[in-house]
Scaffold this motif. Sequence first.
Motif, PDB file in Angstrom:
ATOM      1  N   HIS A  52     -20.469 -95.962   9.786  1.00 47.09           N
ATOM      2  CA  HIS A  52     -20.378 -95.567   8.384  1.00 47.09           C
ATOM      3  C   HIS A  52     -20.967 -96.682   7.504  1.00 47.09           C
ATOM      4  O   HIS A  52     -22.099 -96.601   7.102  1.00 47.09           O
ATOM      5  N   LYS A  53     -20.159 -97.713   7.267  1.00 45.74           N
ATOM      6  CA  LYS A  53     -20.601 -98.813   6.413  1.00 45.74           C
ATOM      7  C   LYS A  53     -20.929-100.061   7.234  1.00 45.74           C
ATOM      8  O   LYS A  53     -20.308-100.317   8.257  1.00 45.74           O
ATOM      9  N   LEU A  61     -13.808 -98.586   8.653  1.00 51.55           N
ATOM     10  CA  LEU A  61     -15.132 -97.982   8.737  1.00 51.55           C
ATOM     11  C   LEU A  61     -16.249 -98.955   8.384  1.00 51.55           C
ATOM     12  O   LEU A  61     -17.421 -98.565   8.356  1.00 51.55           O
ATOM     13  N   ASP A 108     -22.919 -91.997   8.892  1.00 47.35           N
ATOM     14  CA  ASP A 108     -22.427 -90.920   8.029  1.00 47.35           C
ATOM     15  C   ASP A 108     -22.278 -91.393   6.587  1.00 47.35           C
ATOM     16  O   ASP A 108     -21.864 -92.533   6.344  1.00 47.35           O
ATOM     17  N   ASP A 109     -22.627 -90.539   5.660  1.00 52.71           N
ATOM     18  CA  ASP A 109     -22.377 -90.654   4.212  1.00 52.71           C
ATOM     19  C   ASP A 109     -23.585 -91.130   3.411  1.00 52.71           C
ATOM     20  O   ASP A 109     -23.840 -90.630   2.330  1.00 52.71           O
TER      21      ASP A 109
END
Length: 273
Positions: A52-53, A61, A108-109
């Motif tokens: 994610h990050k 995350l 993701d994101d």
Amino acid sequence: MNIKKGQINIIISLVIIFFLIVLSKFGTQSVVASFNKSNPINLQEVPILNYHKVDILNHALSVSPREFEEQMEYLYQNGYHTITPDQLMAYLKSGKSLPDKPILITFDDGYLDNYTNAYPIMKKYGFTGTIFIVTNFISKDERFMTWEQIKEMQQNGMIFGSHTANHKSLTSLTKEQALDELNQSRDEIARQLGKPPKYFAYPTGTYSGEIEDMVRKTGYKAAFTIEYGQVGADSDIFLLPRIPIFKGQKTFRSFFIRLNGAPVLEELGIIKN
């Protein structure tokens, strides 16, 4: 990253203990049966990492840039080659060859740090990846990337897929609302990047048979979950498992065990692709 002999011994000991516990819990009959499972297509299984990050936040995350580089260095030194979702689909559907030790790296994101921190590290090692973006956050929320940054990354081999328009759990929405999330995101990516996305990742990891069918009918070619496992011949291409990578007290050790443990766990029938 080189792992010291003592660290390897500790990891092996922990894994052996874990498997002994598993064997005592599940019994040997089902485990032995799983080893005899035939694979008619005889495809090797492919790991898909899920990030994610990549920043210094103290959050599960968030993997720090230093930790992320340790992991990319490990993959590089151990002969892994990054692949695209298109390559994965060609492999699963028709057995088209892949490079040695293939791996798909996903995010993701669409956080800004994917561009500022992860992207330069991946370029350093000659890796590419796939980022599933939440389109209504792009160029609107300073925590996320801009379309200009995304276009730059796309020109350099990065792939972009959909993570819906607003990152709402699709199972919590009406059918009409869920379809709107899928269509909005697909159409905006097509408008910005010149072609519609082929691939989708379920926001919050939630899905149902109805949602899976909607994703297929919306025009996506495959979809990714956050369920732990590797992708193989028996995988549902609209429910592809990944290996989530989290921050922890021993982030690299966790990464190492999750990456290398997945094949063994699948052979034992403890996780299924």
